[in-house]
Design a protein around this motif. Sequence first.
Motif, mmCIF file in Angstrom:
data_model
loop_
_atom_site.group_PDB
_atom_site.id
_atom_site.type_symbol
_atom_site.label_atom_id
_atom_site.label_comp_id
_atom_site.label_asym_id
_atom_site.label_seq_id
_atom_site.Cartn_x
_atom_site.Cartn_y
_atom_site.Cartn_z
ATOM 1 N N SER A 41 0.824 -1.200 0.000
ATOM 2 C CA SER A 41 0.000 0.000 0.000
ATOM 3 C C SER A 41 0.867 1.263 0.000
ATOM 4 O O SER A 41 0.561 2.235 -0.697
ATOM 5 N N TYR A 42 1.952 1.244 0.784
ATOM 6 C CA TYR A 42 2.874 2.391 0.791
ATOM 7 C C TYR A 42 3.560 2.560 -0.563
ATOM 8 O O TYR A 42 3.738 3.680 -1.037
ATOM 9 N N THR A 45 1.028 4.025 -2.946
ATOM 10 C CA THR A 45 0.836 5.448 -2.674
ATOM 11 C C THR A 45 2.010 6.273 -3.182
ATOM 12 O O THR A 45 1.818 7.365 -3.735
ATOM 13 N N ARG A 48 1.701 6.660 -6.896
ATOM 14 C CA ARG A 48 0.637 7.613 -7.233
ATOM 15 C C ARG A 48 1.083 9.050 -7.008
ATOM 16 O O ARG A 48 0.818 9.925 -7.839
#
Length: 79
Positions: A41-42, A45, A48
């Motif tokens: 998830s990190y 992110t 992104r």
Amino acid sequence: MSDGITESRRGTYFSSNKKMPLWKTTNNNYTPNSKKNMILSYIKTGFRIIGYSFIPFNLVISTILLILSEVVGIIEELV
């Protein structure tokens, strides 16, 4: 017509006592790995943030990074 309250108090509205599984697996010992999910998830992110920051400068690099973040998101869901 029933309002559902009477049946639920009697226990006839939901006749099954089985609990619904959160996910279906072939073996019953599967638990999701929360640490790998958090790390992915990190990473997603980060891709992104970098991808959106490249939009004013280079759309090709920005598009590649945003597509890569979606691929990481799919892998994250499988972990």
